[in-house]
Scaffold this motif. Structure first.
Motif, short mmCIF file in Angstrom:
data_model
loop_
_atom_site.label_atom_id
_atom_site.label_comp_id
_atom_site.label_asym_id
_atom_site.label_seq_id
_atom_site.Cartn_x
_atom_site.Cartn_y
_atom_site.Cartn_z
N THR A 164 9.59 5.98 11.85
CA THR A 164 9.82 7.40 11.13
C THR A 164 8.84 8.11 12.24
O THR A 164 8.20 7.91 13.21
N PRO A 165 9.43 9.71 12.41
CA PRO A 165 10.13 10.04 11.36
C PRO A 165 11.85 9.78 11.47
O PRO A 165 12.15 9.54 12.55
N ALA A 166 12.30 9.85 10.20
CA ALA A 166 13.76 9.43 10.21
C ALA A 166 14.69 10.50 9.84
O ALA A 166 14.39 11.22 9.01
N ASP A 167 15.92 10.73 10.58
CA ASP A 167 16.90 11.61 10.57
C ASP A 167 18.05 10.72 9.91
O ASP A 167 18.46 10.05 10.64
N THR A 181 6.36 10.88 7.81
CA THR A 181 5.00 10.00 7.12
C THR A 181 3.90 10.37 8.08
O THR A 181 3.77 10.73 9.28
N ASP A 182 2.60 10.28 7.39
CA ASP A 182 1.50 10.62 7.91
C ASP A 182 1.24 9.74 9.15
O ASP A 182 0.80 10.06 10.39
N GLU A 183 1.68 8.41 9.05
CA GLU A 183 1.65 7.67 10.32
C GLU A 183 2.89 7.11 10.43
O GLU A 183 3.66 6.69 9.58
N PRO A 184 3.26 6.75 11.71
CA PRO A 184 4.78 5.94 11.98
C PRO A 184 4.87 4.85 11.18
O PRO A 184 4.02 3.91 11.02
N GLU A 193 0.82 -1.09 -0.14
CA GLU A 193 -0.06 -0.14 0.12
C GLU A 193 0.99 1.22 0.16
O GLU A 193 1.94 1.23 0.85
N PRO A 194 0.44 2.23 -0.75
CA PRO A 194 1.41 3.57 -0.77
C PRO A 194 1.19 4.31 0.53
O PRO A 194 0.32 4.25 1.13
N PHE A 195 2.10 4.93 0.89
CA PHE A 195 2.02 5.77 2.10
C PHE A 195 2.45 7.19 1.75
O PHE A 195 3.28 7.41 0.65
#
Length: 314
Positions: A278-281, A262-265, A173-175
């Motif tokens: 995520t979020p990823a740094d 991302t909208d959701e982790p 599924e795309p995110f």
């Protein structure tokens, strides 16, 4: 004799089920090292702790295991008070970072060729404060790693990654994401984002320049569709020329750092290990560690890059 003191770290599984590998390594190393210390890891976290606390006491650090073992030990070595030279001895299923270093897939030969080869300052990456050698991925690649059947992996090796990929593609599924890099921002949808430092993934040769391990940059792929043929073509050495323009099915970026929201982790796959979200740094530590490479510039011919390569690896 080239080294006074060396430490060989191997995981418990390699010690119990792959005794021959350990013996092959010691035999190949015996004439090159004055004092060789063998240290077995017994539980998760041991490799990182051992390499962080003891790595600086040795001239040479040898790591015997798969990509997960290498990932753990490198997180320790990167934080050691003094970083020794490092030789990877491939003892896992895919051994992607060993392939990147153009080493043979047999432990004894890898030890011989690594120590006969050249040491080079090499970039490593970081994601949310954790080191990685090979890649960081989000989306399809993470789902594939999580869907691998451990018993099937023991029986079938790298084929298990292919089977997991097929299972995962059916439900990809795309995110929604927002990716900020050195030259701009990408706000879009994708089924997978891959930030690569290494040059092999699931035994497949990635389509990035070989010198990328020394350029202070990461190679980033944004894949917007889950078509198996397209992903297979690109991740098995396909030409990226047509994918440099933004907005296409695949987008290719080179950058020294990036952040992904991302909208959701979403789970983050780091060298085949999924334990971050995520979020990823993400960024590069240029020339952070010194690794042994295969001795020949064209040593790719000596590395067993099988034609039945699969996509994600660990």
């Amino acid at each position: 004799m080239r080294w006074e003191k060396a430490m060989l770290v191997y995981n418990q599984k390699a010690g119990k089920e792959k005794v021959g590998q350990l013996g092959d390594a010691v035999e190949a190393l015996a004439g090159e090292i004055g004092e060789l210390t063998l240290v077995q890891t017994k539980e998760p976290g041991d490799g990182e702790k051992i390499c962080r606390e003891r790595g600086g006491d040795y001239d040479l650090l040898l790591l015997l295991g798969g990509d997960g073992t290498i990932h753990e030990c490198i997180n320790g070595a990167a934080r050691a008070e003094r970083s020794p030279e490092i030789a990877i001895l491939p003892g896992g299923t895919c051994n992607d970072f060993a392939r990147t270093l153009r080493l043979p897939m047999q432990v004894g030969r890898a030890a011989e060729e690594a120590l006969a080869g050249r040491v080079m300052d090499t970039d490593i990456g970081t994601v949310n404060g954790r080191a990685f050698t090979n890649f960081v991925g989000i989306g399809l690649i993470t789902d594939t790693s999580e869907n691998i059947d451990s018993e099937q992996k023991e029986r079938m090796g790298k084929v298990s990654y292919f089977l997991s990929t097929l299972r995962t593609l059916r439900q990809a599924e795309p995110f929604r994401f927002r990716l900020t890099h050195d030259e701009g921002v990408v706000d879009s949808e994708a089924v997978m984002i891959l930030a690569a430092n290494g040059r092999s993934l699931g035994t497949a040769k990635l389509p990035f320049a070989e010198e990328g391990l020394h350029d202070g940059k990461l190679d980033v792929l944004i894949i917007r569709e889950a078509g198996l043929s397209l992903a297979w073509q690109v991740l098995n050495g396909g030409d990226l020329t047509d994918y440099r323009e933004s907005g296409g099915v695949i987008e290719y970026i080179k950058t020294s750092s990036l952040t992904i929201e991302t909208d959701e982790p979403k789970g983050i796959d780091s060298d085949g290990e999924v334990y971050l979200q995520t979020p990823a740094d993400i960024s590069v530590l240029p020339s952070k560690l010194r690794f042994f490479y295969g001795p020949d510039a064209d040593a790719e011919e000596k590395v067993a890059v099988e034609t039945d390569s699969v996509l994600p690896g660990g």
